[in-house]
Each structure stands twice: as structure tokens, then as C-alpha cells.
Design a protein around this motif. Structure first.
Motif, mmCIF file in Angstrom:
data_model
loop_
_atom_site.group_PDB
_atom_site.id
_atom_site.type_symbol
_atom_site.label_atom_id
_atom_site.label_comp_id
_atom_site.label_asym_id
_atom_site.label_seq_id
_atom_site.Cartn_x
_atom_site.Cartn_y
_atom_site.Cartn_z
ATOM 1 N N MET A 222 28.349 -0.915 -6.313
ATOM 2 C CA MET A 222 26.816 -0.161 -5.252
ATOM 3 C C MET A 222 25.929 -0.869 -5.100
ATOM 4 O O MET A 222 25.260 -0.674 -6.782
ATOM 5 C CB MET A 222 26.691 1.053 -6.065
ATOM 6 N N ASP A 223 25.639 -1.301 -4.020
ATOM 7 C CA ASP A 223 24.250 -2.599 -4.257
ATOM 8 C C ASP A 223 22.856 -1.531 -3.397
ATOM 9 O O ASP A 223 23.070 -0.605 -3.047
ATOM 10 C CB ASP A 223 24.486 -3.251 -3.380
ATOM 11 N N SER A 224 22.304 -1.538 -5.011
ATOM 12 C CA SER A 224 20.880 -0.726 -4.840
ATOM 13 C C SER A 224 19.619 -0.905 -4.368
ATOM 14 O O SER A 224 18.556 -0.475 -3.768
ATOM 15 C CB SER A 224 20.372 0.211 -6.421
ATOM 16 N N GLU A 225 19.281 -2.707 -3.494
ATOM 17 C CA GLU A 225 18.865 -2.949 -3.455
ATOM 18 C C GLU A 225 18.330 -2.752 -2.055
ATOM 19 O O GLU A 225 19.629 -3.070 -1.089
ATOM 20 C CB GLU A 225 18.720 -4.540 -3.320
ATOM 21 N N PHE B 118 11.698 8.160 6.965
ATOM 22 C CA PHE B 118 12.844 8.254 7.763
ATOM 23 C C PHE B 118 13.664 8.212 6.619
ATOM 24 O O PHE B 118 14.523 9.315 6.014
ATOM 25 C CB PHE B 118 12.910 7.680 8.902
ATOM 26 N N PHE B 119 13.770 7.314 6.090
ATOM 27 C CA PHE B 119 15.639 6.273 6.025
ATOM 28 C C PHE B 119 15.052 4.658 5.312
ATOM 29 O O PHE B 119 14.425 4.072 5.716
ATOM 30 C CB PHE B 119 16.616 6.051 6.636
ATOM 31 N N GLN B 120 16.594 4.540 4.498
ATOM 32 C CA GLN B 120 16.289 3.297 3.830
ATOM 33 C C GLN B 120 17.792 2.514 3.875
ATOM 34 O O GLN B 120 18.881 3.836 4.043
ATOM 35 C CB GLN B 120 16.194 3.147 2.990
ATOM 36 N N VAL B 121 18.202 1.591 4.861
ATOM 37 C CA VAL B 121 19.536 0.709 4.263
ATOM 38 C C VAL B 121 19.418 0.044 3.196
ATOM 39 O O VAL B 121 18.569 -0.669 3.299
ATOM 40 C CB VAL B 121 19.777 0.460 6.278
ATOM 41 N N GLY C 107 25.384 -1.605 3.121
ATOM 42 C CA GLY C 107 25.213 -0.731 4.300
ATOM 43 C C GLY C 107 25.003 0.610 4.075
ATOM 44 O O GLY C 107 25.256 1.400 5.395
ATOM 45 N N ARG C 108 25.141 1.213 2.667
ATOM 46 C CA ARG C 108 24.610 2.467 2.962
ATOM 47 C C ARG C 108 22.823 3.313 3.375
ATOM 48 O O ARG C 108 22.274 2.315 3.615
ATOM 49 C CB ARG C 108 24.572 3.260 1.465
ATOM 50 N N VAL C 109 22.920 4.182 4.538
ATOM 51 C CA VAL C 109 21.666 4.752 4.606
ATOM 52 C C VAL C 109 21.677 5.836 3.445
ATOM 53 O O VAL C 109 22.614 6.896 3.668
ATOM 54 C CB VAL C 109 21.991 5.075 5.455
ATOM 55 N N GLU C 110 20.396 5.971 3.479
ATOM 56 C CA GLU C 110 19.559 6.558 2.525
ATOM 57 C C GLU C 110 18.490 7.932 3.423
ATOM 58 O O GLU C 110 17.932 7.031 3.069
ATOM 59 C CB GLU C 110 18.972 6.900 1.153
ATOM 60 N N ARG C 111 18.893 9.014 3.875
ATOM 61 C CA ARG C 111 17.674 9.622 4.206
ATOM 62 C C ARG C 111 17.334 10.731 3.322
ATOM 63 O O ARG C 111 16.973 11.382 2.634
ATOM 64 C CB ARG C 111 18.592 10.969 5.395
#
Length: 308
Positions: free
Chosen positions: A1-4, A12-15, A19-23
Motif C-alpha cells: 500500500m503506497d501511502s504517498e 475534502f479528500f486525498q488521492v 489510487g486509494r481515495v481517503e475522504r
């Protein structure tokens, strides 16, 4: 899992690069219910199994009354096209209150969110949801609550923030469509998410969520830049703005532009002093939020004359 982090659109969110999206908010879910506070009942329906587009339908406690069938509200939630849900505690509570106050049947649309589903997908999902609703006006469709209780000659769109943007765009599309058996009477735009020139921070988010956009001359985000608003497919509009909202000026500009467009409907604007963007969702029991709900209810019911 790439945390960068690849794209940071806080708060609002980070991508992330994988490809993961964190809201950061707006991800909670509550089931449909019989709300003990208002007596409003709700249930969830799948509109398009192939995409997962769905909705939550609400009916008020009093559905058999002298006026016959009830006005039908199609509601689009806000959240900058990337947050929120028709199934969230915030919108579930708000729709319960609005449906109880207005005594309407409501369909709260669950469209797919960006950035996983980039715009214009939310617009496509919202129109597909309206087409599904409209199919019941011609005796098709399988949803008994709509068939039994909704008056398709008194249909309204409403939404807040990005949902208000969607409501406007759906009304423009409705103006160019054949709505056999259905009449869109009015649209309520609460603190609408529109852009103009010079709004760089918000403009950056819009470009990311809608890669096909031409920018602030895109009529989806700047209605004044597109086809004449005279084509709006309803007979009355209520625009709600808040004094401290950074989007206030765009809402007022929309109201003024509509008034100059040659559109022949009736227009109202309601400004709430001392409040910020979508304050009514965060403080729904305050006097000003209650007043806005009552205004919306009156807007949807003013033509109703009880049968003798």
C-alpha cells in the motif's frame, strides 16, 4: 500500500499514488427507517443495478388527505461532487424534516462520487434517476410509493451546494426533453455551487473532478456562460443564499442572470443573515434553518387547494 499522496484536496479528500481515495468526512451510513420524531417512513431502491445508482424514498406520516396525491420532490445532496450521501445521517435527518414539514413524497438520489467516478458521471446518474422517477408517471416502474402517493403534475427538484448545481443542470435538461405525463413545477437551489472567473482554489478542484471541463466558461459550473437560462424547464425558482457563504455572490448572480434571460417563470431569493454555507445541515434545529425549511415547504405547496 503506497501511502504517498498524489493529490491533496484537504479538507475534502486525498488521492494516494496507489489510487486509494481517503475522504475526511461524509462517509457515515444510516439505514432507512420509520422516523419516530417526524413519522416519516423511508426505504432504499436500486435504480440502475449495472452502476449501483440508487435512492432513498420518503413518504410523510399523512399520505391520505383531502388534497389527494402529494407533490414529488427529487433531491440531490451536496458535497462538492466528491463527498456526502443520500444515506448519510445528515441527509437522512434533513429529508425526514423537510418531508414532514412540506408533506411531500421525496426521492433522494444517490449518485456516484468523484474522483472514483469523474464528472460528468454524477450528472448522468442524476438524469437516469429522474428518468426512473418519470417512468412511474406513465404507469411503468415498480415502486408502489411513487405510483400510489406521488402527483406527477407537481414535481420539484432541490439540492444544496453541488446538489443545487445538479438540480439546475437537470432542470435545464428537462427544459429540452419531452416530459410526457410529468410536469416540473419548480426548483430550489440552496447555496448553489457555481463558479465564475477568478475563483482559483475552487476552480482547481473543479478541473480535477471534471477533466473534460473548459473551465469557468463551462455552463455546468457557470450557468451564465452557457445556453440561455430562458430554457429552464420549470415555472418557478427559489434561490437560497447565506450572508457569510463564499458562494453567496454566485447564487445572487444566478438569480439576476435568470431574471434577465427572458425566462417567464416566477423567481424568489431568500438570504439568511449571519450564516455560512449549508448551515442548516450542521445546525438543523436553529431558528433560521427552521425558517428556510418552512420557506421551501411553502414554495412546494402554495398552489394546493384542499378538496371540499
Amino acid at each position: 500500500m503506497d501511502s504517498e499522496v498524489a493529490h491533496d484536496f484537504s479538507p475534502f479528500f486525498q488521492v494516494y499514488k496507489d489510487g486509494r481515495v481517503e475522504r475526511f468526512f461524509g462517509t457515515e451510513f444510516v439505514p432507512p427507517s420509520l422516523d419516530p420524531r417526524t413519522g416519516v417512513s423511508s426505504k432504499d431502491v436500486i435504480i440502475a443495478p449495472e452502476t449501483g445508482v440508487s435512492a432513498r424514498i420518503y413518504i410523510p406520516k399523512i399520505i391520505n388527505n383531502p388534497i389527494g396525491k402529494l407533490p414529488l420532490l427529487v433531491y440531490f445532496h451536496g458535497g462538492a461532487f466528491c463527498l456526502g450521501s443520500a444515506f448519510s445521517p445528515t441527509y437522512h435527518s434533513y429529508l425526514n424534516s423537510l418531508v414532514a414539514e412540506a408533506n411531500v413524497v421525496a426521492v433522494s438520489v444517490e449518485y456516484r462520487l468523484a474522483p472514483e467516478h469523474l464528472l460528468p458521471i454524477a450528472y448522468h446518474d442524476s438524469w437516469a434517476s429522474f428518468e426512473w422517477v418519470a417512468s412511474h408517471s406513465k404507469g411503468e416502474g415498480s415502486e408502489a410509493w411513487l405510483k400510489d402517493h406521488a402527483d406527477f403534475s407537481r414535481v420539484f427538484f432541490a439540492g444544496d451546494s453541488a446538489g443545487a448545481n445538479i438540480a439546475h443542470n437537470m432542470a435545464m435538461r428537462a427544459g429540452a426533453a419531452e416530459l410526457d405525463g410529468l410536469k416540473l413545477l419548480g426548483v430550489v437551489l440552496v447555496h448553489p455551487y457555481f463558479l465564475g472567473e477568478g475563483e482559483e482554489r475552487v476552480d482547481k478542484l473543479w478541473h480535477f473532478l471534471c477533466p473534460s471541463t473548459t473551465g469557468c466558461d463551462d455552463p455546468r459550473i457557470n450557468p451564465a456562460a452557457g445556453p440561455s437560462l430562458s430554457g429552464l424547464g420549470c415555472t418557478r425558482v427559489l434561490v437560497c443564499v447565506a450572508e457569510k457563504d463564499r458562494l453567496r455572490e454566485r447564487g445572487v448572480f444566478y438569480y439576476e442572470t435568470l431574471g434577465k434571460s427572458g425566462w417567464e417563470g416566477e423567481m424568489e431569493i431568500m438570504e439568511t443573515d449571519g450564516e455560512d454555507h449549508v448551515f442548516h445541515l450542521f445546525n438543523p434545529t436553529c431558528q433560521k434553518a427552521v425558517e428556510m425549511t418552512k420557506k421551501m415547504a411553502s414554495f412546494m405547496n402554495r398552489d394546493i387547494i384542499p378538496s371540499l
